[in-house]
Scaffold this motif. Structure first.
Motif, PDB file in Angstrom:
ATOM      1  N   LEU A 124       0.849  -1.194   0.000  1.00  0.00           N
ATOM      2  CA  LEU A 124       0.000   0.000   0.000  1.00  0.00           C
ATOM      3  C   LEU A 124       0.885   1.245   0.000  1.00  0.00           C
ATOM      4  O   LEU A 124       2.071   1.177   0.298  1.00  0.00           O
ATOM      5  N   ASP A 125       0.278   2.374  -0.300  1.00  0.00           N
ATOM      6  CA  ASP A 125       0.977   3.666  -0.348  1.00  0.00           C
ATOM      7  C   ASP A 125       2.061   3.649  -1.429  1.00  0.00           C
ATOM      8  O   ASP A 125       3.261   3.688  -1.152  1.00  0.00           O
ATOM      9  N   ALA A 126       1.604   3.593  -2.686  1.00  0.00           N
ATOM     10  CA  ALA A 126       2.526   3.583  -3.821  1.00  0.00           C
ATOM     11  C   ALA A 126       3.205   4.945  -3.968  1.00  0.00           C
ATOM     12  O   ALA A 126       2.579   5.985  -3.817  1.00  0.00           O
ATOM     13  N   TYR A 127       4.492   4.920  -4.282  1.00  0.00           N
ATOM     14  CA  TYR A 127       5.251   6.165  -4.480  1.00  0.00           C
ATOM     15  C   TYR A 127       6.254   5.958  -5.600  1.00  0.00           C
ATOM     16  O   TYR A 127       6.643   4.829  -5.921  1.00  0.00           O
ATOM     17  N   TRP A 128       6.693   7.061  -6.203  1.00  0.00           N
ATOM     18  CA  TRP A 128       7.617   6.988  -7.332  1.00  0.00           C
ATOM     19  C   TRP A 128       9.049   6.854  -6.840  1.00  0.00           C
ATOM     20  O   TRP A 128       9.487   7.603  -5.963  1.00  0.00           O
ATOM     21  N   ILE A 129       9.781   5.919  -7.429  1.00  0.00           N
ATOM     22  CA  ILE A 129      11.211   5.811  -7.144  1.00  0.00           C
ATOM     23  C   ILE A 129      12.025   6.344  -8.322  1.00  0.00           C
ATOM     24  O   ILE A 129      13.240   6.520  -8.217  1.00  0.00           O
ATOM     25  N   ASN A 130      11.326   6.628  -9.432  1.00  0.00           N
ATOM     26  CA  ASN A 130      11.981   7.229 -10.592  1.00  0.00           C
ATOM     27  C   ASN A 130      10.930   7.982 -11.388  1.00  0.00           C
ATOM     28  O   ASN A 130       9.917   7.402 -11.802  1.00  0.00           O
ATOM     29  N   HIS A 131      11.158   9.290 -11.579  1.00  0.00           N
ATOM     30  CA  HIS A 131      10.219  10.092 -12.338  1.00  0.00           C
ATOM     31  C   HIS A 131      10.594  10.194 -13.810  1.00  0.00           C
ATOM     32  O   HIS A 131       9.744  10.491 -14.655  1.00  0.00           O
ATOM     33  N   VAL A 132      11.859   9.987 -14.139  1.00  0.00           N
ATOM     34  CA  VAL A 132      12.300  10.090 -15.527  1.00  0.00           C
ATOM     35  C   VAL A 132      11.816   8.892 -16.328  1.00  0.00           C
ATOM     36  O   VAL A 132      11.232   9.015 -17.410  1.00  0.00           O
ATOM     37  N   GLU A 133      12.085   7.710 -15.797  1.00  0.00           N
ATOM     38  CA  GLU A 133      11.552   6.483 -16.380  1.00  0.00           C
ATOM     39  C   GLU A 133      10.622   5.887 -15.327  1.00  0.00           C
ATOM     40  O   GLU A 133      11.065   5.143 -14.460  1.00  0.00           O
ATOM     41  N   PRO A 134       9.349   6.243 -15.344  1.00  0.00           N
ATOM     42  CA  PRO A 134       8.443   5.992 -14.223  1.00  0.00           C
ATOM     43  C   PRO A 134       8.481   4.571 -13.667  1.00  0.00           C
ATOM     44  O   PRO A 134       8.183   3.606 -14.360  1.00  0.00           O
ATOM     45  N   ARG A 135       8.886   4.485 -12.415  1.00  0.00           N
ATOM     46  CA  ARG A 135       8.855   3.234 -11.670  1.00  0.00           C
ATOM     47  C   ARG A 135       8.393   3.550 -10.257  1.00  0.00           C
ATOM     48  O   ARG A 135       8.759   4.587  -9.689  1.00  0.00           O
TER      49      ARG A 135
END
Length: 353
Positions: free
Chosen positions: A249-260
């Motif tokens: 739960l609580d998804a967050y971005w670990i990479n904004h350039v290549e979305p992951r």
């Protein structure tokens, strides 16, 4: 650090309870309070929440709603443990449960957050302190963000879970545990599930964890450790304790350039807990999607948003929350009629005019 001298009107501690548990040679009993009142004064005082008493999601990413509708739907009026509960309202994973009939124990190590928590009049036991990473009572340091820091000038009393439950009347079961200790969750899990607390029954655990980027102190439980290493350790401990991972739960971005993306919270269930109660063991939990992308991809569309599976739609979640609250009320009603003293007809003692 002793408790602050709250006004007696707020149910503040008496002069005797200003002595710290360590100085008194006792456990956490002197510092445990029932939602802003002392242990002997459990009046149902009204909440004092910034958002009012509305039924809504109080979690940071709808964790409370996802848990009720997908994991805890067959468990009503339960008992929760909230480690590092903050101010008791913002980003709380247990307040919505409490509004549906649950009660529990909230720990908070930071003084100002605890003062705010105290003023919310939560229907729970409150403790200004933390959980110990081992079986012994100790003092743990925290920074202003609630991250463990053994070089901090603010150190607070910490105990293993069995000591808390012993002081609360010997409870042996916790239905839901929202675990976040500011960086030493793995050590708390290891002590609770595999050592001093292994005889305590726990149904569902939501654990928030991250890596420790700097070691603030010489103790093993504050040494630097990557998030990947922490995740591996947490999963190993829970696997050894016979818990089953059902999702994040609580998804967050670990990479904004290549979305992951990744999940900040992991949800584990104890199959034996559900089997004993003859209720289905949850097999999965679906999270809310990660937040909208920020720079440098703020204007771009991530295809994963259109295919994201959140479990139930917003309307379905509302319906299921309403049904859960109705079920909680039914389950809380007395199973047998309450005995009443009454006379079938009026009578008068002999010799009395």
């Amino acid at each position: 650090m002793p408790f602050m001298d709250f006004p007696k009107a707020l149910g503040g501690p008496t002069a005797a309870s200003e002595t710290s548990p360590a100085q008194a040679g006792e456990g956490p009993r002197r510092s445990l309070r029932w939602g802003g009142v002392s242990m002997g004064e459990r009046e149902e005082i009204e909440y004092s929440l910034e958002t009012g008493d509305n039924v809504q999601s109080f979690s940071s990413a709808s964790q409370d709603v996802k848990l009720i509708t997908q994991v805890l739907e067959n468990i009503t009026n339960g008992f929760y443990l909230d480690s590092n509960g903050g101010d008791g309202e913002k980003n709380s994973n247990t307040l919505l449960l409490e509004l549906t009939g649950w009660r529990g124990l909230i720990l908070e190590p930071r003084v100002y957050e605890f003062v705010t928590l105290w003023g919310k009049f939560r229907k729970a036991w409150l403790f200004l302190g933390a959980m110990s990473p081992h079986e012994n009572a100790t003092k743990i340091g925290f920074d202003q963000d609630g991250t463990i820091d053994m070089l901090s000038g603010h150190k607070i009393h910490a105990y293993a879970l069995p000591r808390f439950l012993e002081e609360m009347g010997g409870r042996r079961s916790i239905d839901f545990w929202s675990l976040s200790t500011g960086g030493y969750e793995a050590e708390v899990l290891n002590e609770t599930l595999l050592n001093s607390g292994k005889n305590i029954e726990i149904g569902v655990i939501l654990v928030k964890f991250d890596g420790r980027r700097s070691g603030r102190g010489y103790q093993s439980f504050v040494q630097a450790r990557s998030r990947d290493a922490t995740e591996e350790l947490v999963f190993e401990i829970l696997h050894n304790a016979s818990f089953k991972y059902i999702g994040g739960l609580d998804a967050y971005w670990i990479n904004h350039v290549e979305p992951r993306f990744h999940y900040q919270d992991a949800v584990f269930v104890n199959p034996t807990y559900f089997q004993i109660r003859d209720i289905p063991t949850p097999q999965s939990v679906k999270a809310a999607p990660p937040p909208p992308l920020n720079y440098p991809l703020a204007e771009q569309d991530w295809p994963g948003f259109s295919t994201w599976d959140s479990g139930y739609s917003a309307d379905e979640e509302v319906e299921r929350i309403i049904a859960y609250m109705e079920k909680a009320k039914r389950d809380a009603t007395a199973k047998e009629p309450v005995a009443k003293a009454h006379r079938v007809e009026e009578s008068r003692l002999e010799g009395v005019a």
